[in-house]
Design an enzyme around this catalytic site. Sequence first.
Site, PDB file in Angstrom:
ATOM      1  N   TYR A   1       3.445 -19.067  10.209  1.00 30.70           N
ATOM      2  CA  TYR A   1       3.903 -18.948  11.590  1.00 30.70           C
ATOM      3  C   TYR A   1       4.730 -17.674  11.827  1.00 30.70           C
ATOM      4  O   TYR A   1       5.029 -17.330  12.961  1.00 30.70           O
ATOM      5  CB  TYR A   1       4.744 -20.166  11.992  1.00 30.70           C
ATOM      6  CG  TYR A   1       3.989 -21.489  11.952  1.00 30.70           C
ATOM      7  CD1 TYR A   1       2.612 -21.523  11.800  1.00 30.70           C
ATOM      8  CD2 TYR A   1       4.657 -22.698  12.067  1.00 30.70           C
ATOM      9  CE1 TYR A   1       1.920 -22.715  11.743  1.00 30.70           C
ATOM     10  CE2 TYR A   1       3.968 -23.911  12.021  1.00 30.70           C
ATOM     11  CZ  TYR A   1       2.597 -23.903  11.854  1.00 30.70           C
ATOM     12  OH  TYR A   1       1.911 -25.089  11.809  1.00 30.70           O
TER      13      TYR A   1
ATOM     14  N   LYS B   1      -1.124 -26.048  -2.181  1.00 29.07           N
ATOM     15  CA  LYS B   1      -2.584 -25.942  -2.288  1.00 29.07           C
ATOM     16  C   LYS B   1      -2.849 -24.916  -3.385  1.00 29.07           C
ATOM     17  O   LYS B   1      -3.498 -23.883  -3.188  1.00 29.07           O
ATOM     18  CB  LYS B   1      -3.151 -25.509  -0.922  1.00 29.07           C
ATOM     19  CG  LYS B   1      -4.649 -25.541  -0.799  1.00 29.07           C
ATOM     20  CD  LYS B   1      -5.248 -26.933  -0.708  1.00 29.07           C
ATOM     21  CE  LYS B   1      -6.758 -26.851  -0.675  1.00 29.07           C
ATOM     22  NZ  LYS B   1      -7.410 -28.150  -0.900  1.00 29.07           N
TER      23      LYS B   1
ATOM     24  N   ASP C   1      -4.041 -31.933   0.600  1.00 25.39           N
ATOM     25  CA  ASP C   1      -5.082 -32.838   1.114  1.00 25.39           C
ATOM     26  C   ASP C   1      -4.909 -34.257   0.570  1.00 25.39           C
ATOM     27  O   ASP C   1      -4.999 -35.233   1.313  1.00 25.39           O
ATOM     28  CB  ASP C   1      -6.496 -32.292   0.839  1.00 25.39           C
ATOM     29  CG  ASP C   1      -6.599 -31.440  -0.414  1.00 25.39           C
ATOM     30  OD1 ASP C   1      -5.612 -31.426  -1.179  1.00 25.39           O
ATOM     31  OD2 ASP C   1      -7.637 -30.817  -0.648  1.00 25.39           O
TER      32      ASP C   1
ATOM     33  N   ASP D   1       4.608 -29.082   8.826  1.00 23.94           N
ATOM     34  CA  ASP D   1       4.411 -29.350  10.255  1.00 23.94           C
ATOM     35  C   ASP D   1       3.406 -30.495  10.427  1.00 23.94           C
ATOM     36  O   ASP D   1       3.648 -31.480  11.136  1.00 23.94           O
ATOM     37  CB  ASP D   1       3.880 -28.057  10.908  1.00 23.94           C
ATOM     38  CG  ASP D   1       3.898 -28.113  12.423  1.00 23.94           C
ATOM     39  OD1 ASP D   1       4.424 -29.092  12.970  1.00 23.94           O
ATOM     40  OD2 ASP D   1       3.381 -27.174  13.047  1.00 23.94           O
TER      41      ASP D   1
ATOM     42  N   ASP E   1       4.197 -34.783  11.197  1.00 26.88           N
ATOM     43  CA  ASP E   1       3.668 -35.487  12.372  1.00 26.88           C
ATOM     44  C   ASP E   1       2.849 -36.698  11.931  1.00 26.88           C
ATOM     45  O   ASP E   1       2.894 -37.755  12.561  1.00 26.88           O
ATOM     46  CB  ASP E   1       2.804 -34.557  13.227  1.00 26.88           C
ATOM     47  CG  ASP E   1       3.595 -33.980  14.397  1.00 26.88           C
ATOM     48  OD1 ASP E   1       4.822 -33.805  14.233  1.00 26.88           O
ATOM     49  OD2 ASP E   1       3.005 -33.729  15.458  1.00 26.88           O
TER      50      ASP E   1
END
Length: 366
Positions: free
Chosen positions: A141, A187, A219, A243, A247
């Site tokens: 970001y 990852k 994942d 992020d 959620d």
Amino acid sequence: MEKTITVLPGDGIGPEVTEAAVKVLQTIAKRFNHTFNLHYELIGGAAIDDCENPLPEETIKQCSQSDAILLGAVGGPKWDQNPSHLRPEKGLLAIRKHFGLYANIRPVKAIPALLDSSPLKKEVAENVDLVIVRELTGGLYFSEPREKSHDHALDTLAYSRTEIERIVDTAFQIARSRRGKLASVDKANVLDTSKLWREIVEEKRQNYPDVELEHMLVDSTAMKMITQPSAFDVIVTENMFGDILSDEASVITGSLGMLPSASTREDGFGLYEPVHGSAPDIAGQNKANPAATILSAAMMLREAFQMETEAAAVEEAVFNVLNDGNFTGDLQVEGKRVLSTTEWTAKVLEELDSEFVSDSIMFSYV
Ligand SMILES: NC(=O)c1ccc[n+]([C@@H]2O[C@H](COP(=O)([O-])OP(=O)(O)OC[C@H]3O[C@@H](n4cnc5c(N)ncnc54)[C@H](O)[C@@H]3O)[C@@H](O)[C@H]2O)c1
């Protein structure tokens, strides 16, 4: 104790939920003999409308003279077509970056009274008590270069050693103060930033022999979050993975409207805000669940002001109000009367006026 708090209501339901949290803070101040000096400033869409800047200088100045910041939420359809420098979210990213608030801490705890609101089976959702520690000022970001043309786009994912070390230390320390389990999520089978992340976590684990560490790929973490969420204690991860995972974790409790968060740095200065957004679909209708913002204020009391008893009093009041069967519309418990934002807040204030402060700390992550 005397403390100065900058309140940034923002957009959508932001002003409604911060108003609820401010009432709770005022009640705490009265009951425990503190003085909270509250200053209101603009951020996000409200600031764009006022001065064409999602994070005005005046807001930064007031925040830097404060002991903590309480934020509602920013954004909404009104500003969706604005050019990128005039988007409300710019204000939020900029304030986190400006104050170096790299550690986003999001506790997720199942509340018995709300288990029927969770989309997960009761036996899967109960006993969930985890904290997501998300890196907040680096990664995809923020990294440069980024560019977009008609048929090509580029984002960059970069992390420095320092950025990783400090968030990993924060997570190990939180894990040490809880059940002593840390899942580091990356990852590393694909991304070089994740390989560096994993190397640094391995180095750091030497300093925390009492913490049980597990490396997980993002994942498989996403799957386990749904199938076995109670297996997690503390999760540490980079900005974008955090992020998304936070959620995902948020629905376990039944509603985004329940989840508080803190964005802090080494010296404890921080911004306290609900995990949810500005919910434009219900803004201005007195329907928003203010619990996440009230619980964020409780995190502020504990983390920024070291007011443990006061924080526990707020958390217990919220817990008791829910336990007594008082719900806002987002919690969808069949057969229960739905309270408005102001009615629900009034119940919390009543509870705070009357409650006996026990030793149990409902939402604490320390
Ligand atoms: N930290 C922030 O300020 C933040 C975070 C996420 C999204 N946003 C912005 O918020 C706007 C709306 O985004 P979104 O719809 O994706 O996410 P959202 O969190 O605002 O809303 C998602 C859904 O959850 C409901 N909801 C959220 N909070 C609630 C609460 N306290 N009580 C009851 N219901 C609640 C909403 O009504 C909506 O149906 C966008 O402009 C987005 O950019 C801001």
